[in-house]
Design a protein around this motif. Sequence first.
Motif, PDB file in Angstrom:
ATOM      1  N   GLN A 236       1.072  -4.039   7.943  1.00 18.49           N
ATOM      2  CA  GLN A 236       0.992  -5.026   6.866  1.00 18.49           C
ATOM      3  C   GLN A 236       1.725  -4.527   5.631  1.00 18.49           C
ATOM      4  N   TYR A 237       1.583  -3.250   5.333  1.00 14.99           N
ATOM      5  CA  TYR A 237       2.284  -2.643   4.191  1.00 14.99           C
ATOM      6  C   TYR A 237       3.797  -2.725   4.405  1.00 14.99           C
ATOM      7  N   ALA A 238       4.247  -2.473   5.653  1.00 13.13           N
ATOM      8  CA  ALA A 238       5.680  -2.540   5.955  1.00 13.13           C
ATOM      9  C   ALA A 238       6.198  -3.961   5.804  1.00 13.13           C
ATOM     10  N   LYS A 239       5.415  -4.960   6.251  1.00 10.32           N
ATOM     11  CA  LYS A 239       5.823  -6.362   6.113  1.00 10.32           C
ATOM     12  C   LYS A 239       5.925  -6.750   4.639  1.00 10.32           C
ATOM     13  N   ASP A 240       4.955  -6.320   3.838  1.00 12.83           N
ATOM     14  CA  ASP A 240       4.991  -6.626   2.403  1.00 12.83           C
ATOM     15  C   ASP A 240       6.235  -6.016   1.767  1.00 12.83           C
TER      16      ASP A 240
ATOM     17  N   LEU B 163       9.024  -5.354   3.289  1.00 11.73           N
ATOM     18  CA  LEU B 163      10.214  -6.051   3.773  1.00 11.73           C
ATOM     19  C   LEU B 163      10.431  -7.346   2.992  1.00 11.73           C
ATOM     20  N   ALA B 164       9.335  -8.019   2.636  1.00 13.03           N
ATOM     21  CA  ALA B 164       9.445  -9.228   1.812  1.00 13.03           C
ATOM     22  C   ALA B 164       9.987  -8.869   0.427  1.00 13.03           C
ATOM     23  N   TYR B 165       9.509  -7.763  -0.125  1.00 13.26           N
ATOM     24  CA  TYR B 165      10.020  -7.313  -1.420  1.00 13.26           C
ATOM     25  C   TYR B 165      11.487  -6.886  -1.295  1.00 13.26           C
ATOM     26  N   ALA B 166      11.840  -6.278  -0.148  1.00  7.50           N
ATOM     27  CA  ALA B 166      13.221  -5.847   0.081  1.00  7.50           C
ATOM     28  C   ALA B 166      14.168  -7.045   0.108  1.00  7.50           C
ATOM     29  N   ALA B 167      13.700  -8.182   0.617  1.00  5.89           N
ATOM     30  CA  ALA B 167      14.543  -9.381   0.657  1.00  5.89           C
ATOM     31  C   ALA B 167      14.929  -9.811  -0.754  1.00  5.89           C
ATOM     32  N   THR B 168      13.957  -9.782  -1.666  1.00 13.59           N
ATOM     33  CA  THR B 168      14.238 -10.141  -3.062  1.00 13.59           C
ATOM     34  C   THR B 168      15.166  -9.120  -3.705  1.00 13.59           C
ATOM     35  N   ALA B 169      14.892  -7.832  -3.460  1.00 15.55           N
ATOM     36  CA  ALA B 169      15.726  -6.780  -4.039  1.00 15.55           C
ATOM     37  C   ALA B 169      17.160  -6.869  -3.520  1.00 15.55           C
TER      38      ALA B 169
ATOM     39  N   SER C  85      21.843  -0.896  -7.752  1.00 19.70           N
ATOM     40  CA  SER C  85      21.125  -0.444  -6.570  1.00 19.70           C
ATOM     41  C   SER C  85      19.623  -0.605  -6.774  1.00 19.70           C
ATOM     42  N   ARG C  86      18.910  -0.729  -5.667  1.00 18.07           N
ATOM     43  CA  ARG C  86      17.451  -0.793  -5.656  1.00 18.07           C
ATOM     44  C   ARG C  86      16.959  -0.036  -4.430  1.00 18.07           C
ATOM     45  N   TYR C  87      15.702   0.424  -4.471  1.00 18.98           N
ATOM     46  CA  TYR C  87      15.162   1.062  -3.276  1.00 18.98           C
ATOM     47  C   TYR C  87      13.710   0.672  -3.089  1.00 18.98           C
ATOM     48  N   ILE C  88      13.287   0.698  -1.841  1.00 24.91           N
ATOM     49  CA  ILE C  88      11.911   0.386  -1.448  1.00 24.91           C
ATOM     50  C   ILE C  88      11.460   1.474  -0.488  1.00 24.91           C
ATOM     51  N   ARG C  89      10.238   1.971  -0.666  1.00 21.06           N
ATOM     52  CA  ARG C  89       9.730   3.036   0.200  1.00 21.06           C
ATOM     53  C   ARG C  89       8.922   2.460   1.361  1.00 21.06           C
ATOM     54  N   PHE C  90       9.217   2.972   2.551  1.00 20.93           N
ATOM     55  CA  PHE C  90       8.508   2.574   3.766  1.00 20.93           C
ATOM     56  C   PHE C  90       7.775   3.774   4.347  1.00 20.93           C
ATOM     57  N   SER C  91       6.553   3.542   4.834  1.00 16.96           N
ATOM     58  CA  SER C  91       5.774   4.585   5.489  1.00 16.96           C
ATOM     59  C   SER C  91       6.009   4.512   6.986  1.00 16.96           C
ATOM     60  N   LEU C  92       6.397   5.647   7.593  1.00 13.76           N
ATOM     61  CA  LEU C  92       6.726   5.684   9.011  1.00 13.76           C
ATOM     62  C   LEU C  92       5.738   6.535   9.799  1.00 13.76           C
ATOM     63  N   ILE C  93       4.469   6.492   9.423  1.00 16.23           N
ATOM     64  CA  ILE C  93       3.466   7.260  10.154  1.00 16.23           C
ATOM     65  C   ILE C  93       3.230   6.645  11.532  1.00 16.23           C
ATOM     66  N   SER C  94       2.931   5.354  11.567  1.00 14.11           N
ATOM     67  CA  SER C  94       2.798   4.672  12.863  1.00 14.11           C
ATOM     68  C   SER C  94       3.833   3.563  13.024  1.00 14.11           C
ATOM     69  N   THR C  95       4.401   3.077  11.942  1.00  9.64           N
ATOM     70  CA  THR C  95       5.458   2.064  12.029  1.00  9.64           C
ATOM     71  C   THR C  95       6.805   2.744  12.217  1.00  9.64           C
TER      72      THR C  95
END
Length: 265
Positions: A45-49, A51-57, A68-78
């Motif tokens: 769910q955090y990754a989907k949120d 990704l939605a923010y990444a679309a705007t950025a 430039s812009r950046y968004i942090r993603f957690s890759l523990i299980s995703t």
Amino acid sequence: MYLRKAISPVIAVTIMTGIMLTIVAVALYYSTSLIDLNRQMMEYQYAKDNLAYAATALEQVALGTGGSRYIRFSLISTRINFEYSRDNLSITITDNKTTYQITPFRPGRIVVCGGNLVTTTRQLIVPESGDFNGEVGKLIVAPGEPIVLVYEDFRGAACAYLETYRVRAFYNGAINVTEGGAVKRYNFYTVHVIRLKLGQLGGSGTIPVIFRNTNSTLLEYRLQGPSVTVNVVYDGYSQSSTLRGPQADGSVVVVKIAEVTVTTS
């Protein structure tokens, strides 16, 4: 009269201990699985949120403020992947007398997938409402509609997709041009295209996905008619949109192709 032999206290304790250990093991197994499921669902769910923010950025970097812009993603299980489509995006512009074709290219996209315990159904993320098939098949959008599409589906795993194949086309007004001492009036149209350049992908834990506006190409086309038609073909879909302005001596179409590099470093 026969007397039944009593069960030894040692044997009774052993049996009860075995039963209790089995109950505890089963409880631990299901509680651990439930905890893992909740963790994977929360991370997805955090990754989907994100990704939605990444679309705007991405849209802001490509067509707005640039930089430039950046968004942090957690890759523990995703998990995350950058990939190009197998199909080319083809765009043509015509007034039924003259036709121009923009060099076809393969759109890029970002995919995030959840862990093995996560499941989902088809649904839109950006835009939040609308018909799923209608939005996925829409190739030309108007001002106010998102040019970057985000949706989720189950394709062997629960995954969310950020797509950049949509094109924005609109009427921008009229301009007067002096030609040979005479003033001619032209309708002015704009077409926005985002082209992803996929860079390095790597890292573990929490990683930044960085969008950098690395190039913007402006293509100008002059046509004789006051109205123009934009045709887009991609991945088995095709769509045409006729842009109409007031009566004029011709049209000018400016195509802005914003190249954005996507990387994790």
